[in-house]
Enzyme design. Structure first.
Site, mmCIF file in Angstrom:
data_model
loop_
_atom_site.group_PDB
_atom_site.id
_atom_site.type_symbol
_atom_site.label_atom_id
_atom_site.label_comp_id
_atom_site.label_asym_id
_atom_site.label_seq_id
_atom_site.Cartn_x
_atom_site.Cartn_y
_atom_site.Cartn_z
ATOM 1 C CD GLN A 465 0.820 -2.443 2.302
ATOM 2 O OE1 GLN A 465 1.007 -3.449 2.977
ATOM 3 N NE2 GLN A 465 1.665 -1.441 2.305
ATOM 4 C CB THR A 508 -0.420 1.696 -5.205
ATOM 5 O OG1 THR A 508 -0.534 0.468 -4.488
ATOM 6 C CG2 THR A 508 -0.644 1.443 -6.685
ATOM 7 C CD GLU A 702 -6.224 4.873 4.629
ATOM 8 O OE1 GLU A 702 -6.353 5.284 5.788
ATOM 9 O OE2 GLU A 702 -5.572 5.473 3.763
#
Ligand code: FES
Ligand code: FES
Lengths: 752, 160
Positions: A465, A508, A702
């Protein structure tokens, strides 16, 4: 630096083959482990004969349940229900009865094949219907759940959510349908790999794990060591998607390492990985009421989710998806019943989307059905009901936190909604929200070295990611340091501070904030040093990224540190924290930190003769608050979209009557390849800077998969008139549905 | 135990000789006997392409090749691409287009793409999609990988 598509940190290693994954770790004296399994899901184990196997040259140990402490150590993130090795009976196909340890993989494999298990196959619970059947065998021993009123059923847990009064709610149109979403598997290209090694009075574990600190805690508990004596190394996983969140065979390896006194390694085959992780299958009945203009009056839902023999994290997945089943809409009345069902199948776990793709499949298909019956446009019905910023989606919980209608309008425009369609084509549009992480804690350490370079220590796992890159960008932005002068240290519980988990697109926001806070702490320390060194007052010193300023003074960080410290040198250590506390009164333990919203729109063509579909255009619009690295956000979103096409069009695990997966491995279980791509795939980002993360970021990555199935099914329905409520939409199923339409009937129900 | 075989091959330009079990695959031999772990294993069945290497200039799934078959032949792995510590244009293009995520499929993908470009130096998008259809990636949508290949092709000499 923020908002630029910086190159991936670790990219050069990955493109040259130098990146070391868990399976690439080589330790001196390392032994190899092979699992002994049975040929069916459920069997009573009468006796295990290891005689012939121990004769294989190179075999160092064979462990059975009899060699483990009594009661057998159990582990699991929700309940401690999973034994280190099967005791008494196996509960799913692939559950190990014994483990062989040998000098080479070949010897371990040969010996594993020679372990004789006398057993008797028993009837297995493999479907939602049998799990709900009161006369079905119990998957778990009721003694493991003594105070549980449901202890003598296969319902592991049942939730009742909802608001208002569905019974009293009136409607002009009621849609009552059942939707199914089958078992699918993660199929990370890196199969799971684990190593355990004794380390003085403790243990070291290597695992391609998303949550190293939860693994550390699981191992510590199962072998009875303090956390400080269990060190977990978590090399960046080669894809995880939720399948590598929690302990799988690491506890077994811990016992094997203690038993043999040597490092032991287990690398699962892809087939074994299929037997280790999967997504929960759902059967969802929804009765929905609508006003004649398309306004939602109520949703009355019942979700039966089939998890496996052990709970893993599936109950959390199932509860969370049910809680938010009504999606990003204003729904006046809702009744939500959710059940997590035990079965003799692979333990279901987290999988990208965390239950949302299953519930979005049902609710979004209901929206379409209502639109068709009421003669309302499918885009219109969504825009009419969509929550606007500040509207509640679940009363009392976090309200809508984005401009979702903007995202929907962009998707509609990009797909050409409303423009004429060629024959045989259809368009679909669907939306979904996923509740992000509710609680959690992330700690980060940022070290400013005396040459001005920076080391960030963060317990996030970078599984593709791009966490390393984003955290480096945050530190680079705050401290004015180019990425080449920043090192990111992750994946070692022995040196990096605590992080609860890498999941729910939280890193994040949570770890990003922790790193940001740590950088600001470093800046405070720089200001203090400058004040002391130059005898300045509070407010006279300003620390900007890379520069310390005071009247008549402008110094780079390393210049200031050199002046302050001289030849003795030193470093500044900033710590940063981001916590989301547990809220006991909240049904999920806390409100989500943000919603991940997505709108997906597709245009496709269906060949009525064969049922083959060609996706011409696929648009995914994600509300990400602010993309700290747009290219990385987009590629995550595209990957999610294609993964969504996988479970929409081709993926499902098929079981035979013995509970064995029939399509085990890459030959028979298809995931999308370059030949399955939409002709055009676009990822668009809505960036309004309204997220709780650094610089207004929300989590991402997602969303792209949440609404794919209903969007595609909607397009198929427009193209052919056939409405399908069972996934995947294989050509065969589409063809049958189209045929049935010709005969004036509904498509046949899916085979169990 | 199974009998052993002696295999001599040219690996990334260097002569190497190993003593291995007769049934050992080239993939296992590279990863375990020759310490080159850049080549990855996923399906071990010729279906995913993670293990792609060059064998006498042709891209093959090394999980399907017996090491003994490589005797006397030339093997190039991901570690052998690029030159003098410099990345090849193709590798650079993978970095530039953001094609890399977890990276587990990437070594096989790069070798397969390198082979594709040797065969078809100026491929169309369709040719790239076709040429990489044996290499699975679960992280991305393949589009950036294809973009990287096309970018490298546009940049003249791809063997760099
Ligand atoms: S590991 Fe060789 S093709 Fe999959
Ligand atoms: S980058 Fe993860 S599998 Fe391709």
């Amino acid at each position: 630096m923020i908002g630029t598509s910086a190159r991936r940190v670790g990219g050069v290693e990955r493109v040259t083959g130098r990146q070391r994954f868990t399976g690439d770790v080589r330790l001196a004296g390392m032994l190899h482990v092979k699992l002994v399994t049975l040929d069916c899901a459920r069997a009573r184990i009468a006796a295990v004969d290891t005689g012939a196997a121990s004769g294989v040259p190179g075999v160092r140990a064979i462990l059975t349940a009899a060699d483990l402490p009594r009661p057998i150590p159990r582990y699991g993130p929700t309940y401690r229900d999973r034994p280190v090795l099967a005791v008494g009976e196996t509960k799913f196909h692939g559950e190990p009865v014994a483990a062989v340890v040998a000098e080479t993989e070949e010897a371990a494999e040969e010996a594993a094949g020679l372990v004789r298990v006398a057993c008797e196959e028993l009837p297995a619970v493999l479907t939602v219907a049998s799990a709900l059947d009161p006369s079905a065998p119990l998957v778990q021993d009721p003694e493991l759940r003594p105070d549980d009123l449901l202890g003598r059923t296969n319902i592991r847990r049942e939730w009742h959510f909802g608001w208002g009064d569905v019974a009293a709610a009136g409607a002009d149109c009621v849609v009552d349908e059942v939707y199914t979403f089958p078992m699918v598997t993660h199929f990370a290209i890196e199969p799971h790999a684990f190593i355990a090694a004794p380390d003085r009075d403790g243990l070291i574990i290597w695992s391609s794990i998303q949550h190293p600190y939860l693994l550390q805690a699981a191992i510590a508990e199962v072998v009875g060591l303090p956390l400080s004596k269990v060190r977990v190394f978590a090399p960046d996983p080669g894809g995880a998607f939720g399948g590598k969140q929690h302990a799988k065979f690491e506890p077994l390896l811990a016992f094997l390492a203690l038993r043999t006194g040597r490092p032991v390694r287990l690398a699962l085959t892809l087939e074994e990985t299929f037997q280790a992780v999967r997504r929960s299958a759902f059967e969802i009945r929804v009765r929905s009421g609508f006003r004649s203009d398309g306004t939602i009056a109520f949703h009355d839902t019942e979700c039966n989710a089939l998890m496996g023999a052990y709970a893993d994290i599936a109950p959390r997945v199932i509860a969370k998806s049910g809680y938010l089943i009504c999606g990003p809409y204003r729904v006046p009345d809702a009744r939500i019943v959710v059940r997590a069902l035990l079965s003799h199948t692979t333990p279901a776990t987290a999988f990208r989307g965390f239950g949302t793709p299953q519930v979005a499949w049902a609710i979004e298909s209901q929206m379409d059905e209502a639109a068709r019956r009421l003669g309302v446009d499918r885009l219109e019905i969504r825009l009419k009901n969509l929550a606007r910023r500040g509207d509640e989606v679940v009363p009392g919980d976090r309200p809508a936190d984005g401009d979702w209608a903007e995202a929907v309008s962009r998707a509609a425009a990009a797909i050409g909604w409303g423009s004429p369609l060629a024959l045989g084509r259809g368009r679909g549009i669907a939306v979904a929200i996923k509740a992000s992480a509710t609680t959690g804690a992330s700690y980060a350490i940022v070290r400013l070295h005396h040459d001005g370079s920076v080391t960030v220590m963060a317990g996030t796992s970078d599984m593709g990611q791009g966490a390393r890159t984003v955290l480096a960008q945050v530190a680079g932005q705050e401290l004015g340091v180019p990425l080449e002068r920043i090192a990111i240290v992750m994946g070692d519980t022995g040196s990096v501070p605590f992080d609860l988990q890498t999941s729910a697109s939280r890193s994040t926001v949570f770890m990003g904030t922790a790193v940001l806070n740590a950088c600001r702490e470093v800046r405070r320390q720089l200001a203090e040093i400058a004040r002391e060194l130059f005898g300045l007052a509070e407010g006279e010193v300003v620390v900007e990224p890379g520069i310390v300023r005071a009247p008549g003074l402008e110094l780079r960080y390393e210049e200031l540190l050199a002046q302050a410290w001289g030849p003795v040198r030193g470093e500044l250590i900033g710590t940063g924290v981001r916590r989301g506390e547990h809220v006991p009164a909240h049904p999920l333990g806390g409100p989500p930190a943000f919603y991940e919203f997505n709108c997906t729109a597709v245009e496709l063509e269906v060949d009525r003769e064969t049922g083959e579909m060609l996706v011409l255009r696929h648009v995914s619009v994600a509300d990400v608050g602010r993309a700290l690295n747009p290219a990385h956000v987009e590629v995550q979103d595209e990957g999610a979209a294609v993964m969504g096409l996988g479970h929409t069009l081709m993926e499902h695990l098929l079981l035979d009557e013995h509970g064995r997966i029939r399509n085990l491995g890459a030959l028979d279980y298809r995931i999308p390849t370059t030949k399955d791509l939409p002709l055009e795939l676009r990822s668009l980002l809505v960036e309004n800077g309204d997220g709780p993360g650094p610089y207004g970021a929300k989590g991402a990555g997602e969303g792209g998969l949440l609404a794919v199935a209903p969007a595609v099914a909607s397009a198929v329905a427009e193209a052919t008139g056939a409405v399908i409520r069972d996934l995947p939409l294989t050509p065969e199923r589409v063809w049958q549905a189209v045929e049935a339409l010709g005969r004036g009937g509904r498509p046949d129900p899916p085979a169990a | 135990m199974s009998e052993t075989a002696r295999v001599s091959l040219t690996l990334n330009g260097e002569p190497r000789t190993v003593e291995i079990g007769a049934g050992r695959t080239l993939l296992d031999t590279l990863r375990w006997e020759l310490d080159l772990t850049g080549t990855k294993e996923c399906c071990a069945a010729g279906e995913c392409g993670a293990c792609t290497v060059y064998l006498d200039g042709e891209a093959v799934n090394s999980c399907l090749v017996l090491a003994a078959e490589a005797d006397g032949r030339e093997v190039t792995t991901i570690e052998g691409l690029g030159s003098g510590g410099r990345l090849s244009r193709l590798q650079e293009a993978f970095l530039e287009t953001g094609a890399i995520q977890c990276g587990f499929c990437i070594p096989g993908m790069v070798v397969a793409a390198d082979a594709l470009l040797r065969e078809t130096p100026r491929p169309t998008l369709d040719e790239v999609l076709q040429g990489l259809s044996g290499n699975l990636c679960r992280c991305g949508g393949y589009t950036r990988i294809c973009a990287a290949v096309l970018r490298a092709a546009g940049a003249a000499d791809v063997t760099g």
